[in-house]
Design a protein around this motif. Structure first.
Motif, PDB file in Angstrom:
ATOM      1  N   LEU A 197      40.544 -11.861   3.081  1.00 56.78           N
ATOM      2  CA  LEU A 197      39.735 -13.079   3.221  1.00 56.78           C
ATOM      3  C   LEU A 197      40.403 -14.230   2.473  1.00 56.78           C
ATOM      4  N   PHE A 198      40.371 -15.412   3.061  1.00 56.06           N
ATOM      5  CA  PHE A 198      41.009 -16.576   2.434  1.00 56.06           C
ATOM      6  C   PHE A 198      40.478 -16.768   1.004  1.00 56.06           C
ATOM      7  N   PRO A 199      41.348 -16.997   0.044  1.00 52.65           N
ATOM      8  CA  PRO A 199      40.916 -17.106  -1.359  1.00 52.65           C
ATOM      9  C   PRO A 199      39.934 -18.258  -1.622  1.00 52.65           C
ATOM     10  N   CYS A 200      38.966 -18.013  -2.460  1.00 47.84           N
ATOM     11  CA  CYS A 200      38.031 -19.059  -2.891  1.00 47.84           C
ATOM     12  C   CYS A 200      38.747 -19.978  -3.892  1.00 47.84           C
ATOM     13  N   HIS A 201      38.058 -21.027  -4.337  1.00 52.99           N
ATOM     14  CA  HIS A 201      38.708 -22.004  -5.234  1.00 52.99           C
ATOM     15  C   HIS A 201      39.071 -21.382  -6.586  1.00 52.99           C
ATOM     16  N   GLU A 202      38.258 -20.425  -7.065  1.00 53.77           N
ATOM     17  CA  GLU A 202      38.581 -19.806  -8.361  1.00 53.77           C
ATOM     18  C   GLU A 202      39.841 -18.952  -8.225  1.00 53.77           C
ATOM     19  N   CYS A 203      39.909 -18.191  -7.153  1.00 56.89           N
ATOM     20  CA  CYS A 203      41.098 -17.353  -6.942  1.00 56.89           C
ATOM     21  C   CYS A 203      42.324 -18.220  -6.676  1.00 56.89           C
ATOM     22  N   ALA A 204      42.119 -19.338  -5.974  1.00 54.18           N
ATOM     23  CA  ALA A 204      43.248 -20.236  -5.708  1.00 54.18           C
ATOM     24  C   ALA A 204      43.877 -20.678  -7.036  1.00 54.18           C
ATOM     25  N   LYS A 205      43.033 -20.984  -8.024  1.00 56.57           N
ATOM     26  CA  LYS A 205      43.552 -21.418  -9.334  1.00 56.57           C
ATOM     27  C   LYS A 205      44.353 -20.303  -9.989  1.00 56.57           C
ATOM     28  N   SER A 206      43.821 -19.076  -9.917  1.00 58.82           N
ATOM     29  CA  SER A 206      44.552 -17.947 -10.523  1.00 58.82           C
ATOM     30  C   SER A 206      45.862 -17.688  -9.785  1.00 58.82           C
ATOM     31  N   ILE A 207      45.827 -17.813  -8.464  1.00 54.39           N
ATOM     32  CA  ILE A 207      47.039 -17.582  -7.659  1.00 54.39           C
ATOM     33  C   ILE A 207      48.116 -18.596  -8.061  1.00 54.39           C
ATOM     34  N   ILE A 208      47.712 -19.847  -8.147  1.00 57.84           N
ATOM     35  CA  ILE A 208      48.673 -20.906  -8.508  1.00 57.84           C
ATOM     36  C   ILE A 208      49.257 -20.634  -9.900  1.00 57.84           C
ATOM     37  N   GLN A 209      48.384 -20.368 -10.847  1.00 60.71           N
ATOM     38  CA  GLN A 209      48.852 -20.169 -12.226  1.00 60.71           C
ATOM     39  C   GLN A 209      49.735 -18.942 -12.381  1.00 60.71           C
ATOM     40  N   SER A 210      49.528 -17.955 -11.505  1.00 61.33           N
ATOM     41  CA  SER A 210      50.301 -16.707 -11.631  1.00 61.33           C
ATOM     42  C   SER A 210      51.732 -16.870 -11.124  1.00 61.33           C
ATOM     43  N   ASP A 229      32.549 -25.895   0.632  1.00 62.67           N
ATOM     44  CA  ASP A 229      33.133 -26.667  -0.476  1.00 62.67           C
ATOM     45  C   ASP A 229      34.188 -25.840  -1.216  1.00 62.67           C
ATOM     46  N   SER A 230      33.886 -24.562  -1.442  1.00 64.32           N
ATOM     47  CA  SER A 230      34.832 -23.709  -2.167  1.00 64.32           C
ATOM     48  C   SER A 230      36.136 -23.582  -1.389  1.00 64.32           C
ATOM     49  N   ASN A 231      36.019 -23.393  -0.097  1.00 65.32           N
ATOM     50  CA  ASN A 231      37.188 -23.243   0.765  1.00 65.32           C
ATOM     51  C   ASN A 231      38.007 -24.543   0.809  1.00 65.32           C
ATOM     52  N   ARG A 232      37.307 -25.661   0.865  1.00 65.62           N
ATOM     53  CA  ARG A 232      38.020 -26.947   0.913  1.00 65.62           C
ATOM     54  C   ARG A 232      38.729 -27.218  -0.408  1.00 65.62           C
ATOM     55  N   ALA A 233      38.032 -26.905  -1.514  1.00 71.09           N
ATOM     56  CA  ALA A 233      38.655 -27.102  -2.833  1.00 71.09           C
ATOM     57  C   ALA A 233      39.874 -26.204  -2.966  1.00 71.09           C
ATOM     58  N   SER A 234      39.748 -24.978  -2.470  1.00 73.88           N
ATOM     59  CA  SER A 234      40.857 -24.033  -2.536  1.00 73.88           C
ATOM     60  C   SER A 234      42.083 -24.605  -1.810  1.00 73.88           C
ATOM     61  N   LYS A 235      41.864 -25.122  -0.607  1.00 75.66           N
ATOM     62  CA  LYS A 235      42.991 -25.664   0.175  1.00 75.66           C
ATOM     63  C   LYS A 235      43.583 -26.914  -0.481  1.00 75.66           C
ATOM     64  N   MET A 236      42.718 -27.735  -1.094  1.00 73.22           N
ATOM     65  CA  MET A 236      43.239 -28.925  -1.800  1.00 73.22           C
ATOM     66  C   MET A 236      44.158 -28.492  -2.939  1.00 73.22           C
ATOM     67  N   LEU A 237      43.709 -27.482  -3.704  1.00 73.27           N
ATOM     68  CA  LEU A 237      44.507 -26.998  -4.842  1.00 73.27           C
ATOM     69  C   LEU A 237      45.821 -26.381  -4.359  1.00 73.27           C
ATOM     70  N   LEU A 238      45.734 -25.522  -3.340  1.00 76.75           N
ATOM     71  CA  LEU A 238      46.940 -24.822  -2.859  1.00 76.75           C
ATOM     72  C   LEU A 238      47.943 -25.819  -2.273  1.00 76.75           C
ATOM     73  N   ASP A 239      47.440 -26.802  -1.507  1.00 76.18           N
ATOM     74  CA  ASP A 239      48.336 -27.803  -0.911  1.00 76.18           C
ATOM     75  C   ASP A 239      49.041 -28.592  -2.011  1.00 76.18           C
ATOM     76  N   SER A 240      48.253 -28.983  -3.008  1.00 74.72           N
ATOM     77  CA  SER A 240      48.825 -29.788  -4.077  1.00 74.72           C
ATOM     78  C   SER A 240      49.883 -29.002  -4.858  1.00 74.72           C
ATOM     79  N   ALA A 241      49.662 -27.715  -5.028  1.00 78.17           N
ATOM     80  CA  ALA A 241      50.596 -26.889  -5.823  1.00 78.17           C
ATOM     81  C   ALA A 241      51.735 -26.333  -4.969  1.00 78.17           C
ATOM     82  N   GLY A 242      51.703 -26.598  -3.667  1.00 76.02           N
ATOM     83  CA  GLY A 242      52.801 -26.131  -2.802  1.00 76.02           C
ATOM     84  C   GLY A 242      52.747 -24.637  -2.514  1.00 76.02           C
ATOM     85  N   VAL A 243      51.562 -24.048  -2.594  1.00 71.71           N
ATOM     86  CA  VAL A 243      51.414 -22.629  -2.217  1.00 71.71           C
ATOM     87  C   VAL A 243      51.112 -22.583  -0.712  1.00 71.71           C
ATOM     88  N   LYS A 244      51.974 -21.892   0.025  1.00 74.55           N
ATOM     89  CA  LYS A 244      51.826 -21.827   1.490  1.00 74.55           C
ATOM     90  C   LYS A 244      50.799 -20.757   1.856  1.00 74.55           C
TER      91      LYS A 244
END
Ligand SMILES: Nc1ccn([C@H]2C[C@H](O)[C@@H](COP(=O)(O)O)O2)c(=O)n1
Ligand code: ZN
Length: 164
Positions: free
Chosen positions: A100-113, A129-144
Motif C-alpha cells: 500500500l502506498f506509504p502514508c505521510h508518517e512512513c514517507a518521512k521515515s523512508i526519506i530519512q532512512s 490529506d495523508s496521501n497528498r502530504a506523503s507525495k509532497m514530501l517524497l517529490d520534494s526529497a526526490g524519492v521516486k
C-alpha cells in the motif's frame, strides 16, 4: 532441457515477499507488508503492520471507528516503519516494495532512512490529506515511486513437501 520461462521477475519476487510478509498481520481490515532491497538486489529488511513488541493483540483495539483511543490508529506500527526498523542500519539508495502506498508518517521515515525508490501495488487512499502530504514530501526529497503492474495477479505457494 530449456530453462523455465514462467519464473518470477525481480519485481514480482520482491513484491511477493512484501505481500507474504503482510500475511503475518493481524489487522482484520488491511494487511500490509514491506520488503527493502539494496542496490545489489539483496533483501535487507521486511515487516508488516502490527502493534509494537510487547503490546498485546488482545489488549489493543483493531477497530477503525469510534474515539481515537478506541481504534487501532494511534497504536499500530506500519509495515514500512517495521521494515525500516528491522533492517540493517544503512538504507542509502535502497528500494522499498510495499503493498500500500506509504502514508505521510512512513514517507518521512523512508526519506530519512535514505531509501530512494518505492514500488507499490495499491494506492487506495489516493487523494486523502495523508496521501497528498506523503507525495509532497517524497517529490520534494526526490524519492521516486512506481506502481507495480504485475504480469500475473497470483503467485501460488504450496508448502506440500511432495511438490518440491
Ligand atoms: N502504507 C501503509 C498504510 C497503512 N498501514 C497500516 C495501518 C493499519 O494497520 C492499516 C490501515 O488500516 P485501514 O484504515 O485500511 O483499516 O494498514 C501500513 O502498514 N502501511
Ligand atoms: Zn504509514
Amino acid at each position: 532441457m530449456n530453462k523455465r520461462e514462467d519464473y518470477l521477475s525481480w519485481d514480482e519476487y520482491f513484491m511477493g515477499i512484501a505481500v507474504l510478509s503482510g500475511q503475518r498481520s493481524k489487522d482484520p481490515s488491511t494487511q500490509v507488508g514491506a520488503c527493502i532491497i539494496n542496490e545489489d538486489k539483496k533483501i535487507v529488511g521486511a515487516g508488516y503492520n502490527g502493534f509494537p513488541k510487547g503490546c498485546s493483540d488482545e489488549e489493543f483495539p483493531w477497530g477503525r471507528e469510534g474515539g481515537f483511543l478506541e481504534t487501532k490508529y494511534p497504536f499500530v506500527m506500519h509495515a514500512e516503519q517495521n521494515a525500516i526498523l528491522n533492517s540493517i542500519k544503512n538504507l542509502k539508495n535502497c528500494t522499498i516494495y510495499v503493498g500500500l502506498f506509504p502514508c505521510h508518517e512512513c514517507a518521512k521515515s523512508i526519506i530519512q532512512s535514505g531509501i530512494k525508490k518505492i514500488v507499490y501495488l495499491s494506492d487506495k487512499y489516493n487523494g486523502t490529506d495523508s496521501n497528498r502530504a506523503s507525495k509532497m514530501l517524497l517529490d520534494s526529497a526526490g524519492v521516486k515511486y512506481t506502481k507495480l503492474i504485475p504480469r500475473k495477479m497470483e503467485i501460488c505457494i504450496s508448502l506440500d513437501e511432495n511438490l518440491i
